[in-house]
Design an enzyme around this catalytic site. Structure first.
Site, PDB file in Angstrom:
ATOM      1  N   ALA A  76       0.911  -1.137  -0.001  1.00  0.00           N
ATOM      2  CA  ALA A  76       0.039  -0.054   0.218  1.00  0.00           C
ATOM      3  C   ALA A  76       1.066   1.104   0.058  1.00  0.00           C
ATOM      4  CB  ALA A  76      -0.808   0.010   1.320  1.00  0.00           C
ATOM      5  N   ASP A  77       0.296   2.274  -0.461  1.00  0.00           N
ATOM      6  CA  ASP A  77       1.040   3.638  -0.389  1.00  0.00           C
ATOM      7  C   ASP A  77      -0.104   4.758  -0.259  1.00  0.00           C
ATOM      8  OD1 ASP A  77       3.853   5.073  -0.718  1.00  0.00           O
ATOM      9  OD2 ASP A  77       2.207   6.290  -2.034  1.00  0.00           O
ATOM     10  N   THR A  78       0.060   5.631   0.687  1.00  0.00           N
ATOM     11  CA  THR A  78      -0.836   6.450   0.760  1.00  0.00           C
ATOM     12  C   THR A  78      -0.117   7.977   0.601  1.00  0.00           C
ATOM     13  OG1 THR A  78      -1.939   5.459   2.603  1.00  0.00           O
ATOM     14  CG2 THR A  78      -2.182   7.734   2.741  1.00  0.00           C
TER      15      THR A  78
END
Length: 195
Positions: A76-78
């Site tokens: 994941a990446d935010t």
């Protein structure tokens, strides 16, 4: 656990204590694995959801060769976006201060891209949450930077921390997405993926 994910051994590819806590909250058994030095840049011209999707997919590719046949990795990446400007993790108090001034008194988007992958297939999705901040004083911003750790957080803030208590006036979408992982959507995507 209502759903049976035993078809795969789940691997969370993250150092984030918030992501570990959120995934554990789903009742999912998992291990963590971290590969250092993965490129988290994106091609010029990407906008909005395409940025964290690209990064989560890139992270996923780095893990494929490490996976056993029965393992499923979650990457994941935010990113935080204010007026099409990406606010990543600050590298200094001055940069954190600048980011928080940009967010003060206005709304922004928090977008998380997530990829589920095995050695044979993958699936990616993105979730966007709109967050509105009240105007914050220099003293409030400085106090937060001095007493908390904005340097490992996109946009230089954690909504679950003091600044979220005093600054966030409204939120539209998933709160947990802002914390770091859109667990409701992840749960549904995992059900479909594991069928």
């Amino acid at each position: 656990m209502i759903e049976d994910f035993s078809k795969y051994r789940i691997v969370l590819a993250s150092n984030s204590p918030r992501r570990r806590e959120l995934l554990a909250g789903l009742g999912v058994e998992f291990s963590t694995r971290v590969i250092d030095g993965i490129d988290e840049s994106w091609p010029e011209g990407l906008k909005g959801q395409d940025i964290p999707l690209h990064i989560s997919q890139n992270k996923s590719k780095a893990y494929i060769s490490t996976l056993a046949p029965d393992e499923l990795v979650i990457t994941a990446d935010t990113v935080v976006m204010a007026d099409d400007r990406v606010l990543g993790k600050p590298h200094s108090p001055a940069q954190a201060r600048e980011m928080l001034h940009i967010l003060s008194g206005r709304s922004h988007e928090v977008i998380t891209g997530v990829t589920l992958a095995t050695r044979e297939r993958s699936r990616s999705f993105a979730v966007t949450t709109k967050v509105c901040f009240d105007s914050m004083t220099d003293n409030e911003i400085d106090w937060y930077i001095e007493h908390y750790s904005p340097f490992d957080k996109a946009g230089a803030y954690g909504i679950q921390e003091w600044i979220g208590y005093i600054g966030v006036t409204s939120i539209e979408g998933s709160y947990f997405n802002v914390v770091g992982l859109p667990v409701q959507r992840l749960y549904r995507e995992m059900i479909d993926f594991c069928r």
